[in-house]
Design an enzyme around this catalytic site. Structure first.
Site, PDB file in Angstrom:
ATOM      1  N   LYS A 164     -32.936 -73.144   5.657  1.00  0.00           N
ATOM      2  CA  LYS A 164     -33.957 -72.818   6.022  1.00  0.00           C
ATOM      3  C   LYS A 164     -34.693 -73.792   7.024  1.00  0.00           C
ATOM      4  O   LYS A 164     -34.962 -73.505   8.181  1.00  0.00           O
ATOM      5  CB  LYS A 164     -35.274 -72.413   5.162  1.00  0.00           C
ATOM      6  CG  LYS A 164     -34.976 -70.764   4.805  1.00  0.00           C
ATOM      7  CD  LYS A 164     -36.054 -70.143   6.077  1.00  0.00           C
ATOM      8  CE  LYS A 164     -36.151 -68.562   6.202  1.00  0.00           C
ATOM      9  NZ  LYS A 164     -36.486 -67.657   5.069  1.00  0.00           N
TER      10      LYS A 164
ATOM     11  N   LYS B  76     -27.103 -58.889  13.827  1.00  0.00           N
ATOM     12  CA  LYS B  76     -28.024 -58.372  12.712  1.00  0.00           C
ATOM     13  C   LYS B  76     -29.491 -58.212  12.894  1.00  0.00           C
ATOM     14  O   LYS B  76     -30.049 -59.034  13.592  1.00  0.00           O
ATOM     15  CB  LYS B  76     -27.792 -59.564  11.758  1.00  0.00           C
ATOM     16  CG  LYS B  76     -28.457 -59.351  10.186  1.00  0.00           C
ATOM     17  CD  LYS B  76     -28.130 -60.354   9.329  1.00  0.00           C
ATOM     18  CE  LYS B  76     -28.850 -59.920   8.020  1.00  0.00           C
ATOM     19  NZ  LYS B  76     -29.841 -60.667   7.750  1.00  0.00           N
TER      20      LYS B  76
ATOM     21  N   LYS C 190     -36.121 -60.530  12.244  1.00  0.00           N
ATOM     22  CA  LYS C 190     -37.394 -60.672  13.257  1.00  0.00           C
ATOM     23  C   LYS C 190     -37.117 -62.004  13.916  1.00  0.00           C
ATOM     24  O   LYS C 190     -37.746 -62.164  15.089  1.00  0.00           O
ATOM     25  CB  LYS C 190     -38.689 -60.690  12.526  1.00  0.00           C
ATOM     26  CG  LYS C 190     -38.881 -61.702  11.391  1.00  0.00           C
ATOM     27  CD  LYS C 190     -40.140 -61.510  10.849  1.00  0.00           C
ATOM     28  CE  LYS C 190     -40.269 -62.746  10.023  1.00  0.00           C
ATOM     29  NZ  LYS C 190     -39.441 -62.775   8.751  1.00  0.00           N
TER      30      LYS C 190
END
Ligand code: TRP
Ligand code: SF4
Length: 331
Positions: free
Chosen positions: A118, A199, A202
């Site tokens: 992340k 894919k 957002k």
């Protein structure tokens, strides 16, 4: 249906970090809807978790929390069957998070694969914070407070669930057995690609949102990528490599799917007509959700009442667990 006391328990949460899109609907939400028929379900908005990556700009978290609740209810999450609540309304989550933070070794958090991933993905943000490192501890608290049998999550969440079980074992052996170990209930995601053929996500800006209106949906489909080899109307296409065809497979009646599968390969049907067919099928599926959204948006008090009621029920459960925890820790 069996009595509430004998049903197995399910708990899951979502972060309010954006508007819900079709990928979320067909993956998580449809799964939740099926689970609420069978299990004692707890579904909550993880708004504190959204702070871990959005602490510098919190301006939309409240709005996204509201929208998420409206999306869930409009899509068929039934507050009569499932307990729907918001994390930040239940201080027990923060208290257990604090207590678990005392016993979690830092190396367990540093070796968590999503921690590095992340940070890499959101390079523009400073995620070298204590809260971001401790994200899975908060998630473990969310879960363990409710002693669920199953936690429906996507594959990306498996390390967090493993850490939750490790923390449960550590607590149980340090003090006394309080927490059962929750199992994952893996959500099968049908392949949902975004308007650019990657894919649907957002962070790519390629989503079709549940809150998009019909004209916006139709417009997004018009500009959606197709088989890249099909340039001219007269070129035959290959539906197997076309993301529009994936939508057909999810939304269209079999006859339409078969027709497109045939006529695309022979260039009998053009992409414009093909997209119109899929748009019609999607509009049909989404119309009840749009109507539900409209009704709920016009009645904020009704949504508030559902959340207040759900949060009260959730707090009764989490309070009970926290009492056991404090007693086991002798504090
Ligand atoms: N981390 C989850 C996600 O990003 C959200 C979440 C927070 C969660 N607490 C949870 C999911 C507890 C399941 C159970 O998707
Ligand atoms: Fe894709 Fe349909 Fe065009 Fe074939 S006709 S390439 S399936 S959009």
């Amino acid at each position: 249906m069996t009595k509430a006391g004998t049903r197995k328990r399910v708990l899951s949460g979502m972060q309010p970090s954006g508007l819900l899109h079709l990928g979320n609907l067909l993956g998580a939400l449809d799964n939740w809807k099926a689970l609420q028929e069978q299990y004692d379900c707890y579904f909550f908005v993880a708004d504190w978790h959204a702070l871990s990556t959005n602490y510098a700009d919190t301006s939309r978290i409240k709005e996204f929390t509201r929208e998420l609740l409206i999306d869930w209810l409009a899509a068929g999450i039934d507050p009569q069957r499932a307990t729907v609540f918001v994390q930040s309304r239940i201080p027990e989550h923060a208290i257990l998070y604090l207590l678990l933070s005392m016993i979690v070794p830092i190396r367990w958090l540093e070796r968590n694969p999503t921690y590095k991933e992340k940070q890499e993905e959101l390079k523009e943000r400073d995620l070298s914070t204590y809260g971001f490192l401790g994200y899975p501890v908060l998630q473990a608290a969310d879960i363990l407070l409710y002693k669920p049998d199953y936690v429906p999550v996507g594959k990306d969440q498996l390390p967090h669930l493993e850490l939750t079980r490790e923390l449960a074992r550590r607590f149980n052996s340090l003090y006394r057995p309080v927490f059962p170990e929750p199992q994952e209930h893996l959500t099968k995601f049908p392949k949902v690609l975004g308007t650019d053929g990657r894919k649907m996500s957002k962070s790519y800006g390629n989503t079709i949102n549940l809150s998009d209106s019909e004209p916006v949906l139709r417009q997004k489909l018009k500009t959606m990528v197709t088989d890249p080899a099909r340039v001219k109307r007269t070129d035959p296409g290959n539906p197997d490599v076309c993301p529009v065809f994936d939508f057909h497979k999810i939304f269209s009646p079999v006859a339409v799917i078969e027709r497109v599968n045939r006529e695309c390969r022979t260039a009998e049907i053009g992409c414009i007509d093909c997209k119109k067919l899929v748009a019609d099928a999607m509009v049909e599926r989404l119309t009840p959700i749009w109507e539900g959204r409209k009704k709920l948006t016009a009645k904020p008090d009704q949504v508030e009442e559902i959340v207040r009621d759900g949060s009260k029920r959730a707090q009764a459960v989490s309070h009970q667990t926290l009492e056991e925890v404090k007693e086991a820790m002798k504090i």
